[in-house]
Design an enzyme around this catalytic site. Structure first.
Site, PDB file in Angstrom:
ATOM      1  N   ASP A   1      51.925  32.276  37.741  1.00 41.40           N
ATOM      2  CA  ASP A   1      52.694  31.341  38.009  1.00 41.40           C
ATOM      3  C   ASP A   1      54.011  31.620  38.849  1.00 41.40           C
ATOM      4  O   ASP A   1      54.240  32.816  39.003  1.00 41.40           O
ATOM      5  CB  ASP A   1      53.240  30.334  36.668  1.00 41.40           C
ATOM      6  CG  ASP A   1      53.269  31.634  35.561  1.00 41.40           C
ATOM      7  OD1 ASP A   1      53.598  32.889  35.799  1.00 41.40           O
ATOM      8  OD2 ASP A   1      53.069  31.009  34.360  1.00 41.40           O
TER       9      ASP A   1
ATOM     10  N   ASP B   1      55.734  27.399  22.436  1.00 36.40           N
ATOM     11  CA  ASP B   1      55.142  25.622  22.376  1.00 36.40           C
ATOM     12  C   ASP B   1      53.536  26.033  22.508  1.00 36.40           C
ATOM     13  O   ASP B   1      53.229  24.883  22.673  1.00 36.40           O
ATOM     14  CB  ASP B   1      55.966  24.867  23.239  1.00 36.40           C
ATOM     15  CG  ASP B   1      55.758  25.476  24.907  1.00 36.40           C
ATOM     16  OD1 ASP B   1      55.283  26.232  25.121  1.00 36.40           O
ATOM     17  OD2 ASP B   1      56.301  24.699  25.395  1.00 36.40           O
TER      18      ASP B   1
ATOM     19  N   HIS C   1      52.099  27.199  25.257  1.00 30.78           N
ATOM     20  CA  HIS C   1      51.641  26.987  26.680  1.00 30.78           C
ATOM     21  C   HIS C   1      50.982  28.491  26.998  1.00 30.78           C
ATOM     22  O   HIS C   1      51.458  29.492  26.663  1.00 30.78           O
ATOM     23  CB  HIS C   1      52.602  26.774  27.587  1.00 30.78           C
ATOM     24  CG  HIS C   1      53.720  27.917  27.744  1.00 30.78           C
ATOM     25  ND1 HIS C   1      55.451  27.499  27.727  1.00 30.78           N
ATOM     26  CD2 HIS C   1      53.862  29.040  28.221  1.00 30.78           C
ATOM     27  CE1 HIS C   1      55.729  28.628  27.907  1.00 30.78           C
ATOM     28  NE2 HIS C   1      55.001  29.574  28.179  1.00 30.78           N
TER      29      HIS C   1
ATOM     30  N   GLU D   1      52.028  23.401  30.045  1.00 28.89           N
ATOM     31  CA  GLU D   1      52.910  22.724  28.831  1.00 28.89           C
ATOM     32  C   GLU D   1      51.915  21.789  28.166  1.00 28.89           C
ATOM     33  O   GLU D   1      51.080  21.520  28.680  1.00 28.89           O
ATOM     34  CB  GLU D   1      54.100  22.367  29.210  1.00 28.89           C
ATOM     35  CG  GLU D   1      55.375  23.306  29.898  1.00 28.89           C
ATOM     36  CD  GLU D   1      55.968  24.415  29.048  1.00 28.89           C
ATOM     37  OE1 GLU D   1      55.237  24.621  28.000  1.00 28.89           O
ATOM     38  OE2 GLU D   1      57.152  24.528  29.357  1.00 28.89           O
TER      39      GLU D   1
HETATM   40  C1  F6R Z   1      53.925  33.961  32.312  1.00 26.43           C
HETATM   41  C2  F6R Z   1      53.587  32.939  31.729  1.00 26.43           C
HETATM   42  C3  F6R Z   1      53.778  32.769  30.457  1.00 26.43           C
HETATM   43  C4  F6R Z   1      54.329  33.690  29.306  1.00 26.43           C
HETATM   44  C5  F6R Z   1      54.785  33.017  27.990  1.00 26.43           C
HETATM   45  C6  F6R Z   1      55.171  33.961  26.919  1.00 26.43           C
HETATM   46  O1  F6R Z   1      53.547  34.491  33.662  1.00 26.43           O
HETATM   47  O2  F6R Z   1      52.639  32.410  32.397  1.00 26.43           O
HETATM   48  O3  F6R Z   1      52.685  31.844  29.755  1.00 26.43           O
HETATM   49  O4  F6R Z   1      53.330  34.466  29.164  1.00 26.43           O
HETATM   50  O5  F6R Z   1      55.920  32.235  28.293  1.00 26.43           O
HETATM   51  O6  F6R Z   1      56.375  34.813  27.510  1.00 26.43           O
HETATM   52  P1  F6R Z   1      56.959  36.142  27.018  1.00 26.43           P
HETATM   53  O7  F6R Z   1      55.981  37.329  27.069  1.00 26.43           O
HETATM   54  O8  F6R Z   1      58.075  36.452  27.620  1.00 26.43           O
HETATM   55  O9  F6R Z   1      57.110  35.732  25.617  1.00 26.43           O
END
Ligand code: F6R
Length: 259
Positions: free
Chosen positions: A66, A135, A137, A142
């Protein structure tokens, strides 16, 4: 059911997953890696950088999950910058083989379908690294995202923007929109490796692995995948009902099998 591996700490998770990636690259020198950003995968990238000297990396490609929309590519927190700094440079990947969705506003309408085409042209992702949001995702899909979704623009939830505010000077600097591989895109990867550490991820992990399949819990999409591995520390595993069974299964796994 995904294979769940409960490890002592994030570093042990990094070593385990880096070993699997190194084995993949040895077996397939033109492997395509799916790269997540955020804090969770950093131990994997660090462990892989330590193994890089013994690997032939010239043919390896990478696709990020992303990117923020409307954040300059040169911004230090754009996912292009993060992937370059945390993954490409330390491991020594060829920057020309690293793809990140294009979050520039001018071309955003076609950026999703362009990314899908690039993924297909590269032969698809062999091993997709995933983190999970508090959450639930994965990627930036989301709650409410379709299991069939492809790369497209999404609006980040307030919760995700708060979670990611630590990377910016103030919470309102976190972009409102992102472009993310869809759940359908992610499910096409040949092997999913989802990592999670810390108590803050325990609910998302339990709901994703042991709850019903639901668009409200995007991480539950991994239940649909034939080869998914989930690597968690004790804190992230603390709400799993079958934790003892996962431990027992992994402890009795034949050594040749890998993850
Ligand atoms: C990152 C992504 C997100 C993260 C998620 C967890 O490319 O797509 O899904 O993996 O937000 O983030 P962290 O690892 O910072 O807790």
């Amino acid at each position: 059911m995904a294979e769940v591996v409960i490890v002592g700490n994030a570093q042990a998770a990094g070593e385990l997953v880096a070993d699997a990636i190194a084995a993949l690259i040895t077996r397939k020198p033109d492997a395509v890696l799916g790269l997540a950003t955020g804090s969770t995968p950093l131990p994997v990238y660090q462990a892989l950088a330590q193994r890089a000297g013994g690997l032939e990396l010239a043919g390896v490609s990478g696709f990020a999950l992303d990117e923020y929309v409307g954040l300059a590519v040169s911004h230090p927190e754009s996912y292009r910058s993060v992937i370059t700094r945390e993954v490409v440079e330390p491991i020594g990947l060829d920057p020309h083989r690293i793809h990140v969705p294009d979050g520039r506003s001018e071309t955003i309408e076609s950026a999703g379908s362009d990314y899908e085409k690039a993924l297909v042209a590269a032969g698809g992702v062999d091993l997709q690294i995933l983190g999970v949001g508090t959450d639930g995702h994965i990627g930036f899909n989301e709650p409410g995202s379709s299991f069939a979704s492809l790369t497209r623009v999404k609006t980040l939830t307030e919760q995700t923007r708060r979670d990611n505010a630590r990377f910016f000077d103030s919470p309102d600097q976190v972009p409102m929109h992102c472009i993310t591989q869809g759940l359908g895109t992610i499910l096409r990867a040949r092997h999913l490796v989802l990592l999670a550490f810390g108590e803050g991820k325990a609910d998302a992990i339990a709901a994703s692995l042991e709850g019903p399949l639901a668009a409200m819990v995007p991480g539950s999409a991994i239940q649909l995948h034939p080869h998914a591995t989930v690597v968690v520390d004790e804190a992230a595993a603390s709400k799993l009902r079958l934790a003892d069974y996962y431990r027992y299964t992994y402890a009795n796994k034949p050594g040749w099998q890998g993850i």
